[in-house]
Design a protein around this motif. Sequence first.
Motif, PDB file in Angstrom:
ATOM      1  N   ASP A 133       0.810  -1.221   0.000  1.00 27.62           N
ATOM      2  CA  ASP A 133       0.000   0.000   0.000  1.00 27.62           C
ATOM      3  C   ASP A 133       0.842   1.268   0.000  1.00 27.62           C
ATOM      4  O   ASP A 133       0.319   2.379   0.113  1.00 27.62           O
ATOM      5  N   VAL A 134       2.152   1.138  -0.090  1.00 26.46           N
ATOM      6  CA  VAL A 134       3.053   2.299  -0.153  1.00 26.46           C
ATOM      7  C   VAL A 134       3.569   2.443  -1.578  1.00 26.46           C
ATOM      8  O   VAL A 134       3.995   1.463  -2.196  1.00 26.46           O
ATOM      9  N   GLU A 135       3.526   3.671  -2.104  1.00 25.98           N
ATOM     10  CA  GLU A 135       3.989   3.944  -3.468  1.00 25.98           C
ATOM     11  C   GLU A 135       5.362   4.614  -3.456  1.00 25.98           C
ATOM     12  O   GLU A 135       5.697   5.352  -2.526  1.00 25.98           O
ATOM     13  N   ASP A 136       6.117   4.365  -4.505  1.00 27.23           N
ATOM     14  CA  ASP A 136       7.350   5.115  -4.722  1.00 27.23           C
ATOM     15  C   ASP A 136       6.997   6.578  -4.993  1.00 27.23           C
ATOM     16  O   ASP A 136       5.899   6.886  -5.489  1.00 27.23           O
ATOM     17  N   PRO A 137       7.910   7.506  -4.710  1.00 31.39           N
ATOM     18  CA  PRO A 137       7.685   8.890  -5.135  1.00 31.39           C
ATOM     19  C   PRO A 137       7.540   8.955  -6.653  1.00 31.39           C
ATOM     20  O   PRO A 137       8.059   8.101  -7.384  1.00 31.39           O
ATOM     21  N   ASP A 138       6.832   9.977  -7.122  1.00 31.48           N
ATOM     22  CA  ASP A 138       6.705  10.153  -8.574  1.00 31.48           C
ATOM     23  C   ASP A 138       8.067  10.375  -9.220  1.00 31.48           C
ATOM     24  O   ASP A 138       8.285   9.986 -10.373  1.00 31.48           O
ATOM     25  N   LEU A 139       8.972  11.011  -8.463  1.00 33.90           N
ATOM     26  CA  LEU A 139      10.303  11.260  -9.015  1.00 33.90           C
ATOM     27  C   LEU A 139      11.320  11.300  -7.883  1.00 33.90           C
ATOM     28  O   LEU A 139      11.063  11.874  -6.827  1.00 33.90           O
ATOM     29  N   ARG A 140      12.458  10.658  -8.135  1.00 34.17           N
ATOM     30  CA  ARG A 140      13.588  10.759  -7.212  1.00 34.17           C
ATOM     31  C   ARG A 140      14.723  11.470  -7.921  1.00 34.17           C
ATOM     32  O   ARG A 140      15.092  11.119  -9.041  1.00 34.17           O
ATOM     33  N   LEU A 141      15.274  12.491  -7.263  1.00 36.29           N
ATOM     34  CA  LEU A 141      16.387  13.267  -7.800  1.00 36.29           C
ATOM     35  C   LEU A 141      17.506  13.311  -6.767  1.00 36.29           C
ATOM     36  O   LEU A 141      17.268  13.148  -5.572  1.00 36.29           O
ATOM     37  N   THR A 142      18.717  13.561  -7.233  1.00 35.17           N
ATOM     38  CA  THR A 142      19.814  13.876  -6.321  1.00 35.17           C
ATOM     39  C   THR A 142      20.043  15.385  -6.359  1.00 35.17           C
ATOM     40  O   THR A 142      19.651  16.081  -7.312  1.00 35.17           O
ATOM     41  N   TRP A 143      20.695  15.894  -5.312  1.00 36.49           N
ATOM     42  CA  TRP A 143      21.029  17.329  -5.298  1.00 36.49           C
ATOM     43  C   TRP A 143      21.961  17.677  -6.461  1.00 36.49           C
ATOM     44  O   TRP A 143      21.910  18.788  -6.990  1.00 36.49           O
ATOM     45  N   ALA A 144      22.800  16.726  -6.852  1.00 37.95           N
ATOM     46  CA  ALA A 144      23.673  16.972  -8.004  1.00 37.95           C
ATOM     47  C   ALA A 144      22.847  17.177  -9.273  1.00 37.95           C
ATOM     48  O   ALA A 144      23.156  18.050 -10.102  1.00 37.95           O
ATOM     49  N   GLU A 145      21.779  16.401  -9.439  1.00 39.51           N
ATOM     50  CA  GLU A 145      20.895  16.580 -10.602  1.00 39.51           C
ATOM     51  C   GLU A 145      20.157  17.912 -10.519  1.00 39.51           C
ATOM     52  O   GLU A 145      19.978  18.598 -11.533  1.00 39.51           O
ATOM     53  N   VAL A 146      19.712  18.277  -9.307  1.00 40.07           N
ATOM     54  CA  VAL A 146      19.052  19.575  -9.121  1.00 40.07           C
ATOM     55  C   VAL A 146      19.999  20.700  -9.543  1.00 40.07           C
ATOM     56  O   VAL A 146      19.611  21.638 -10.247  1.00 40.07           O
ATOM     57  N   SER A 147      21.248  20.619  -9.120  1.00 44.62           N
ATOM     58  CA  SER A 147      22.231  21.643  -9.473  1.00 44.62           C
ATOM     59  C   SER A 147      22.383  21.762 -10.984  1.00 44.62           C
ATOM     60  O   SER A 147      22.421  22.871 -11.531  1.00 44.62           O
ATOM     61  N   LYS A 148      22.447  20.625 -11.658  1.00 45.30           N
ATOM     62  CA  LYS A 148      22.608  20.649 -13.124  1.00 45.30           C
ATOM     63  C   LYS A 148      21.360  21.220 -13.797  1.00 45.30           C
ATOM     64  O   LYS A 148      21.466  22.003 -14.749  1.00 45.30           O
ATOM     65  N   ILE A 149      20.175  20.860 -13.314  1.00 50.45           N
ATOM     66  CA  ILE A 149      18.935  21.395 -13.892  1.00 50.45           C
ATOM     67  C   ILE A 149      18.910  22.913 -13.754  1.00 50.45           C
ATOM     68  O   ILE A 149      18.622  23.642 -14.714  1.00 50.45           O
ATOM     69  N   LEU A 150      19.217  23.403 -12.550  1.00 46.02           N
ATOM     70  CA  LEU A 150      19.212  24.853 -12.324  1.00 46.02           C
ATOM     71  C   LEU A 150      20.243  25.553 -13.201  1.00 46.02           C
ATOM     72  O   LEU A 150      19.992  26.630 -13.735  1.00 46.02           O
ATOM     73  N   GLY A 151      21.418  24.930 -13.326  1.00 47.69           N
ATOM     74  CA  GLY A 151      22.447  25.527 -14.168  1.00 47.69           C
ATOM     75  C   GLY A 151      22.008  25.613 -15.621  1.00 47.69           C
ATOM     76  O   GLY A 151      22.210  26.637 -16.282  1.00 47.69           O
ATOM     77  N   ASP A 152      21.382  24.545 -16.133  1.00 45.77           N
ATOM     78  CA  ASP A 152      20.910  24.535 -17.521  1.00 45.77           C
ATOM     79  C   ASP A 152      19.794  25.560 -17.736  1.00 45.77           C
ATOM     80  O   ASP A 152      19.778  26.272 -18.751  1.00 45.77           O
ATOM     81  N   LYS A 153      18.869  25.644 -16.785  1.00 45.42           N
ATOM     82  CA  LYS A 153      17.721  26.539 -16.932  1.00 45.42           C
ATOM     83  C   LYS A 153      18.103  28.001 -16.758  1.00 45.42           C
ATOM     84  O   LYS A 153      17.413  28.889 -17.277  1.00 45.42           O
ATOM     85  N   SER A 154      19.182  28.281 -16.058  1.00 41.56           N
ATOM     86  CA  SER A 154      19.539  29.673 -15.758  1.00 41.56           C
ATOM     87  C   SER A 154      20.303  30.353 -16.889  1.00 41.56           C
ATOM     88  O   SER A 154      20.571  31.553 -16.809  1.00 41.56           O
ATOM     89  N   ASP A 155      20.647  29.604 -17.928  1.00 45.24           N
ATOM     90  CA  ASP A 155      21.432  30.193 -19.024  1.00 45.24           C
ATOM     91  C   ASP A 155      20.726  31.376 -19.676  1.00 45.24           C
ATOM     92  O   ASP A 155      21.371  32.302 -20.175  1.00 45.24           O
ATOM     93  N   GLU A 156      19.390  31.361 -19.678  1.00 46.12           N
ATOM     94  CA  GLU A 156      18.644  32.427 -20.359  1.00 46.12           C
ATOM     95  C   GLU A 156      18.410  33.648 -19.475  1.00 46.12           C
ATOM     96  O   GLU A 156      17.868  34.652 -19.937  1.00 46.12           O
ATOM     97  N   LEU A 157      18.799  33.573 -18.200  1.00 46.13           N
ATOM     98  CA  LEU A 157      18.604  34.710 -17.303  1.00 46.13           C
ATOM     99  C   LEU A 157      19.652  35.782 -17.562  1.00 46.13           C
ATOM    100  O   LEU A 157      20.789  35.486 -17.933  1.00 46.13           O
ATOM    101  N   GLU A 158      19.260  37.029 -17.323  1.00 45.54           N
ATOM    102  CA  GLU A 158      20.219  38.129 -17.469  1.00 45.54           C
ATOM    103  C   GLU A 158      21.304  38.027 -16.412  1.00 45.54           C
ATOM    104  O   GLU A 158      22.475  38.287 -16.677  1.00 45.54           O
ATOM    105  N   THR A 159      20.923  37.676 -15.195  1.00 36.92           N
ATOM    106  CA  THR A 159      21.896  37.419 -14.140  1.00 36.92           C
ATOM    107  C   THR A 159      21.460  36.189 -13.361  1.00 36.92           C
ATOM    108  O   THR A 159      20.286  36.045 -13.013  1.00 36.92           O
ATOM    109  N   ALA A 160      22.391  35.296 -13.136  1.00 37.93           N
ATOM    110  CA  ALA A 160      22.093  34.042 -12.428  1.00 37.93           C
ATOM    111  C   ALA A 160      22.816  33.984 -11.093  1.00 37.93           C
ATOM    112  O   ALA A 160      23.065  32.901 -10.565  1.00 37.93           O
ATOM    113  N   ASP A 161      23.153  35.143 -10.526  1.00 34.05           N
ATOM    114  CA  ASP A 161      23.955  35.173  -9.305  1.00 34.05           C
ATOM    115  C   ASP A 161      23.311  34.380  -8.178  1.00 34.05           C
ATOM    116  O   ASP A 161      23.978  33.638  -7.456  1.00 34.05           O
TER     117      ASP A 161
END
Length: 392
Positions: A133-161
């Motif tokens: 009766d227990v389900e897996d989370p819909d998604l499992r991520l590592t903090w390293a993956e989060v860092s890479k996602i944020l880095g990829d998504k921030s390329d279009e920002l004027e400042t990503a400080d």
Amino acid sequence: MEDSLLVSLRSYQPRPDRDPLEDFVTEAFAWTLRAHPPIGSQFLSEIDRRADLPKGSVGEDGWEWDTQVDVGEGRADMLAIGDHRTYVFEHKVGQTAKAKQVDRYRRSLTADEVVTVLIMDAKWNYEGPQSADVEDPDLRLTWAEVSKILGDKSDELETADRIDDFRALLDHEGLGPRKPLGEPDLRAVPRYKETIDHLTKLMKEVRLQKEEWESVYDLLDDPSGQSQPKKRWSGTPPRYGRIALRLYQDYNPNINFGLIIDPENIRTTLVDRNLGPDLAVFLHVPYGALPRGQYNELVNSQAYEDLRKRLAENSRAEWTAFAPKGTDPGINKHHPLVLQRPLAHVLRGTQSVEDQRAEVLDALKEGVELFLKGREMEKLREKMLRYREENQ
């Protein structure tokens, strides 16, 4: 009022059963996503894509990010609330992540649709469902993956400080992306100790060339009569990432010099990390033994500012200067001014140990004399002595 990072970090109450680092990362993460609404939305879209879900709808005000939310069956680390969908996040730093904990949050929420996301330091540190009766989370991520996602998504920002600051926090805590170990790196490990031994012997030989240091002590003598450099520390080098010597007694503004192997402690960077250690000459302030007022007076003095500017102006010559203002909050209060140059450049073309010793000695003398030739060090010493006399 603009969302404040300091307010966000102050908003959580540490609890005995919680890791304060985990809460700190959570508050910083939520603030980062709130501060950049487009990045927050794109991050959730990336979750949808990876979990193979339709994109969640959101109102005119965008996603609402909240942390440390009581959901009845526990306290969720973070929620992203939209019109009909709520994302519930559980964050783990160093602890085992369990499917049943995230599943309890899912059952406790009353949104039309709940998406569960587990973020952890390593995917292997996870305990899956232990019952049907227990389900897996819909998604499992590592903090390293989060860092890479944020880095990829921030390329279009004027400042990503702000995003860069959060990613730097992850890196600092060992949670960011890292490269896999390679065979050349593994083969280099046994050679490391041998190299350190050779570098230590080199610095010992440089120190013992007593007559070579006469011109340096002519520029600024040692009050106690010391006429050749002394070892900076005893014990096995590199201490604090350095193999260092000191020119004067420690109770004065001093000049230390030698080799920087790992620059983190001294808060600089290697001039070219691909070239290995740097020769370095750096100001030593006996910060731990000084009243705060005396330190502040020293680094805000005209003599310090003159020295700082002169070294910075030399930065494009043989030496690279790390010369922040005395009021810089990131300054190393023990070693605020540093001159560096790659040791590999100094040794290039030498054919023998004797040649190498001579080249290193000449280079270090040049750096020390550069520190001394403007007479600012003498003025800093006099300033410290006057302060002591006035406050005795």
